[in-house]
Scaffold this active site. Structure first.
Site, PDB file in Angstrom:
ATOM      1  N   HIS A 273       0.810  -1.217   0.000  1.00 36.51           N
ATOM      2  CA  HIS A 273       0.000   0.000   0.000  1.00 36.51           C
ATOM      3  C   HIS A 273       0.847   1.273   0.000  1.00 36.51           C
ATOM      4  CE1 HIS A 273      -2.783   3.149   1.319  1.00 36.51           C
ATOM      5  NE2 HIS A 273      -1.851   3.449   2.197  1.00 36.51           N
ATOM      6  N   GLU A 422     -23.788  18.235   5.685  1.00 34.67           N
ATOM      7  CA  GLU A 422     -22.866  19.370   5.654  1.00 34.67           C
ATOM      8  C   GLU A 422     -21.549  19.025   4.972  1.00 34.67           C
ATOM      9  OE1 GLU A 422     -24.280  18.221   8.452  1.00 34.67           O
ATOM     10  OE2 GLU A 422     -25.710  19.783   9.021  1.00 34.67           O
TER      11      GLU A 422
HETATM   12  C1  LIG Z   1      -9.602  10.956   5.643  1.00 37.37           C
HETATM   13  C2  LIG Z   1      -8.400  10.095   5.582  1.00 37.37           C
HETATM   14  N1  LIG Z   1      -8.140   9.261   6.596  1.00 37.37           N
HETATM   15  C3  LIG Z   1      -7.031   8.488   6.581  1.00 37.37           C
HETATM   16  C4  LIG Z   1      -6.158   8.546   5.540  1.00 37.37           C
HETATM   17  C5  LIG Z   1      -4.883   7.725   5.548  1.00 37.37           C
HETATM   18  N2  LIG Z   1      -5.012   6.666   4.552  1.00 37.37           N
HETATM   19  C6  LIG Z   1      -4.476   6.757   3.337  1.00 37.37           C
HETATM   20  S1  LIG Z   1      -4.885   5.473   2.359  1.00 37.37           S
HETATM   21  C7  LIG Z   1      -5.778   4.755   3.582  1.00 37.37           C
HETATM   22  C8  LIG Z   1      -6.551   3.491   3.387  1.00 37.37           C
HETATM   23  C9  LIG Z   1      -5.941   2.591   2.398  1.00 37.37           C
HETATM   24  O1  LIG Z   1      -6.872   1.664   1.976  1.00 37.37           O
HETATM   25  P1  LIG Z   1      -7.613   1.836   0.591  1.00 37.37           P
HETATM   26  O2  LIG Z   1      -8.332   3.104   0.594  1.00 37.37           O
HETATM   27  O3  LIG Z   1      -8.369   0.605   0.364  1.00 37.37           O
HETATM   28  O4  LIG Z   1      -6.421   1.982  -0.440  1.00 37.37           O
HETATM   29  P2  LIG Z   1      -5.462   0.808  -0.954  1.00 37.37           P
HETATM   30  O5  LIG Z   1      -4.504   0.508   0.150  1.00 37.37           O
HETATM   31  O6  LIG Z   1      -6.322  -0.341  -1.287  1.00 37.37           O
HETATM   32  O7  LIG Z   1      -4.787   1.420  -2.115  1.00 37.37           O
HETATM   33  C10 LIG Z   1      -5.734   5.523   4.736  1.00 37.37           C
HETATM   34  C11 LIG Z   1      -6.388   5.153   6.004  1.00 37.37           C
HETATM   35  C12 LIG Z   1      -6.466   9.437   4.488  1.00 37.37           C
HETATM   36  N3  LIG Z   1      -5.677   9.571   3.432  1.00 37.37           N
HETATM   37  N4  LIG Z   1      -7.602  10.178   4.520  1.00 37.37           N
END
Ligand SMILES: Cc1ncc(C[n+]2csc(CCOP(=O)(O)OP(=O)(O)O)c2C)c(N)n1
Ligand SMILES: [Mg+2]
Length: 680
Positions: A273, A422
């Site tokens: 990731h 909102e």
């Molecule tokens: C509002 C918010 N909360 C937390 C994050 C930190 N963050 C970045 S990616 C992610 C989650 C990753 O999972 P996914 O969205 O499924 O992406 P993938 O790893 O599958 O590419 C998080 C929690 C963020 N960017 N934005």
């Protein structure tokens, strides 16, 4: 015309060449992340086929003119996958050269960690905070429909595509925005969901996998389809084509993918990731793809040729539009003028004199929210593409565009009923501004609920979007509803956001001037804080251009100046009363109205010093926390606690926002000052 699919759709593909193109996106992305020693390789690797299909077969855009008004918009809502966007923009021919790909995440590069609007050509919005991009797209689709109805489908006829991730779909703002989009049947939305079963903490079985995402979106009124394997470019293309043809409902395409594919050791795991694969894994990935492990940032010639051909086709669409636009302009001269102004962020000529002034002899007292309503009604004819609305509080915030109708399924009126949403309202208003052609987009609610949309307000400031946030019920004076509805820390919280201009007018005339500032501003958000309760109307002659300067001398004490009282909003009238009391005691007080710190700080030093002289003690008066006021004044009359449920006048009095408290604080300050200057 509107349902027509790009003539270069799915069928003519060469699977071997498709594969080479897709792998080029993958390899560019992992090379850039590796070189930066930071970034997110997993999403770009897995979703490369989706971006490839979209950009080469469907997206109507022109890399040579990223601002073409009728382009399709693409949003990478999962902004952490930014290298996917930079790779595809580079290949598609945007001004994102390989040298910038090599400088991924470095100071001053055009390829920052998360996509930033205004920095990189082809980046439609700043993404990274998950869910925001998803909801921005709803605003863009509202803008598209509104402008199509106003200017006609010959000149406005495009779609909004987005790529979103598990994280995007878990966020609440997405649920709000999707619900509204389904309700309004925004059929020009084509969203692709990267269903990879992985987030940062690990597999989505930890927190999400039980949810039937497609079922949820169908319940919202969306059309949904799925693709079992992201690598199947033909299947992805067919799903996109189906979604484009579905014009009645927004579309969500669930694409099953393997994060980090085809890295031999890290694919399918959270390890792919958000960290570079590592030198060894990058080499192993290249080997698995049949690429030279020793070469980096390579774009094979056949890939360049394919993208060049795609670019020519995309530009053809732009050329044809240009011809249609010329014809349309000739036969619709007046609309064409309006079009030019709208895309330039300008209102129609005549607004300057249309904004009303309020005569205290006729209207002694008026709530600033009510004054705001009058100003909006007067300005509306000069703002033919203004759209906005309230989050189910339009009766209270009084923000409507009279006689312009509601935005509903059948008709794109200018009054959007955001519902009790909102956060989505904030992000969608940003989307209206990002789309272009909408002057002025706005959203409104109670000031206390600005907290529910703060992430979107922050992004409006970060992107410099010319939006208006109208927050009413701006103090504890709202009274009976109690502390949950009474803002106290909100002025400080909003002023803390860089680039946000906060204006808290003192009366009806300052409200008119505040709206003028907001309308005329072409860059950056303006936030108007308005009262529920009536306030005395000031002489418009005193107000003049004072609001635009942020702070000004409202009432002076020419013969004797002992203290300066600096107030904003409803507390200006409290300061004026305190001044009279001080005068009765023989003290000379100047009253400065300071509706906007940001506008005041934009003034030159001599002006600021003329308003707030260095050697005269000063007291601020504001019905909120004093945080930050020390930059202007020596003492503050403020509220350092939550409010209480009681009639508003009593709450203000009990919490110390009264002329006697202010006069007392001033007297003490004058005494202290005197003691310090003239030692006993
Ligand atoms: C509002 C918010 N909360 C937390 C994050 C930190 N963050 C970045 S990616 C992610 C989650 C990753 O999972 P996914 O969205 O499924 O992406 P993938 O790893 O599958 O590419 C998080 C929690 C963020 N960017 N934005
Ligand atoms: Mg995921």
């Amino acid at each position: 015309m509107s349902a027509e699919v790009a003539p270069w759709s799915a069928t003519a593909a060469d699977p071997g060449l498709d594969r080479l193109c897709v792998d080029t996106i993958r390899v560019l992305s992992i090379d850039a992340v590796q070189q930066a020693r930071s970034g997110h390789p997993g999403l770009p690797m897995a979703m490369a086929p989706v971006a490839y299909a979209l950009y080469t077969r469907f997206l109507r855009h022109d890399p040579a003119d990223p601002e073409w008004p009728d382009r399709d918009r693409f949003i990478l809502s999962a902004g952490h996958g930014s290298m996917l966007l930079y790779s595809i923009l580079h290949l598609a021919g945007y001004d994102v050269p390989l040298s910038e790909i090599r400088r991924f995440r470095q100071w001053g590069s055009r390829t920052p960690g998360h996509p930033e609007h205004g920095l990189t050509p082809g980046v439609e919005t700043t993404t990274g905070p998950l869910g925001q991009g998803f909801a921005n797209g709803i605003g863009m689709a509202l803008a598209e429909r509104f402008l199509r109805e106003r200017f006609g489908p010959e000149v406005v006829d495009h779609r909004v595509f987005a790529l979103c991730s598990d994280g995007d779909l878990m966020e609440g703002v997405t649920a709000e925005a999707a619900s509204l989009a389904g309700h309004l049947r925004l059929g020009r939305l084509v969203y692709l969901y990267d269903d990879n079963g992985i987030t940062i903490d690990g597999e989505t079985s930890l927190s999400f996998a039980t949810e039937d995402v497609e079922g949820r979106f169908r319940a919202y009124g969306w059309h949904t389809t799925s693709v079992d394997d992201a690598n199947d470019v033909a299947a992805v293309s067919a799903a996109i084509e189906e979604a484009i043809l579905e014009e009645d409902r927004p579309s969500l395409i669930r694409v099953r993918s393997v994060i980090g594919y085809p890295a031999p050791n890290k694919q399918g795991t959270a390890a792919a990731h958000g960290a570079p694969l590592g030198e060894e894994e990058v080499r192993a990935t290249k080997a698995a793809l049949g690429w030279d492990p020793d070469a980096a940032f390579v774009v094979p010639d056949p890939v360049r040729r394919l993208f060049a051909a795609a670019r020519n086709r995309a530009q053809l669409a732009h050329r044809l539009w240009g011809e249609r636009f010329e014809r349309w302009s000739r036969t619709n001269r007046q609309l064409a003028g309006e079009w030019a102004r709208a895309w330039n962020g300008e209102c129609e000529p005549g607004l300057a004199t249309a904004i009303p002034a309020f005569d205290p002899a006729k209207t002694a007292r008026l709530a600033t929210r009510a004054a705001g309503a009058e100003v909006m009604a007067a300005a509306a004819p000069y703002l033919p593409t203004m759209i906005g609305g309230s989050a189910d509080l339009v009766e209270s915030t009084k923000t409507t565009l009279p006689e312009r109708g509601s935005f509903n399924r059948r008709r794109a009126g200018a009054n959007v009923h955001w519902g009790v949403r909102e956060h989505a309202m904030g992000a969608a208003v940003n989307g209206l501004a990002l789309h272009g052609g909408i002057v002025k987009p706005y959203g409104s609610t109670f000031l206390v609920f600005s907290d529910y949309m703060r992430p979107a307000i922050r992004l409006s400031a970060l992107m410099g979007l010319p939006v208006v946030w109208v927050f009413t019920h701006d103090s504890v004076a709202v009274g009976e509803d109690g502390p949950t509805h009474q803002p106290v820390e909100h002025y400080a919280a909003l002023r803390a956001i860089p680039g946000l201009t906060v204006i808290r007018p003192a009366d009806a005339n300052e409200t008119a001037e505040a709206w003028r500032v907001a309308i005329e501003r072409k860059r950056g958000p303006v936030c108007l804080l308005l009262t529920r309760q009536d306030l005395p109307v000031l002489d418009p002659g005193f107000v003049r251009d004072g609001v635009a300067r942020g702070g000004y001398v409202l009432h002076d004490s020419p013969d004797r100046l002992d203290v300066v009282l600096v107030a904003s909003g409803s507390e200006v009238s409290v300061a004026l009363e305190a001044r009279d009391r001080l005068a009765d005691d023989g003290f000379g007080a100047r009253v400065v109205s300071m509706p906007s710190w940001e506008l005041f700080e934009d003034q030159d030093e001599p002006y600021r010093r003329a308003v707030l002289p260095l050697h005269v003690p000063s007291v601020s008066v504001e019905a909120g926390v004093r945080q930050g006021w020390s930059r202007f004044v020596d003492a503050s009359v403020s509220i350092e606690r939550f409010g209480a449920s009681a009639p508003g006048v009593e709450v203000m009095e009990y919490l110390g926002i009264s002329a006697s408290q202010v006069a007392g604080a001033a007297r003490k300050l004058i005494g202290d000052h005197h003691a310090a200057v003239v030692p006993a």
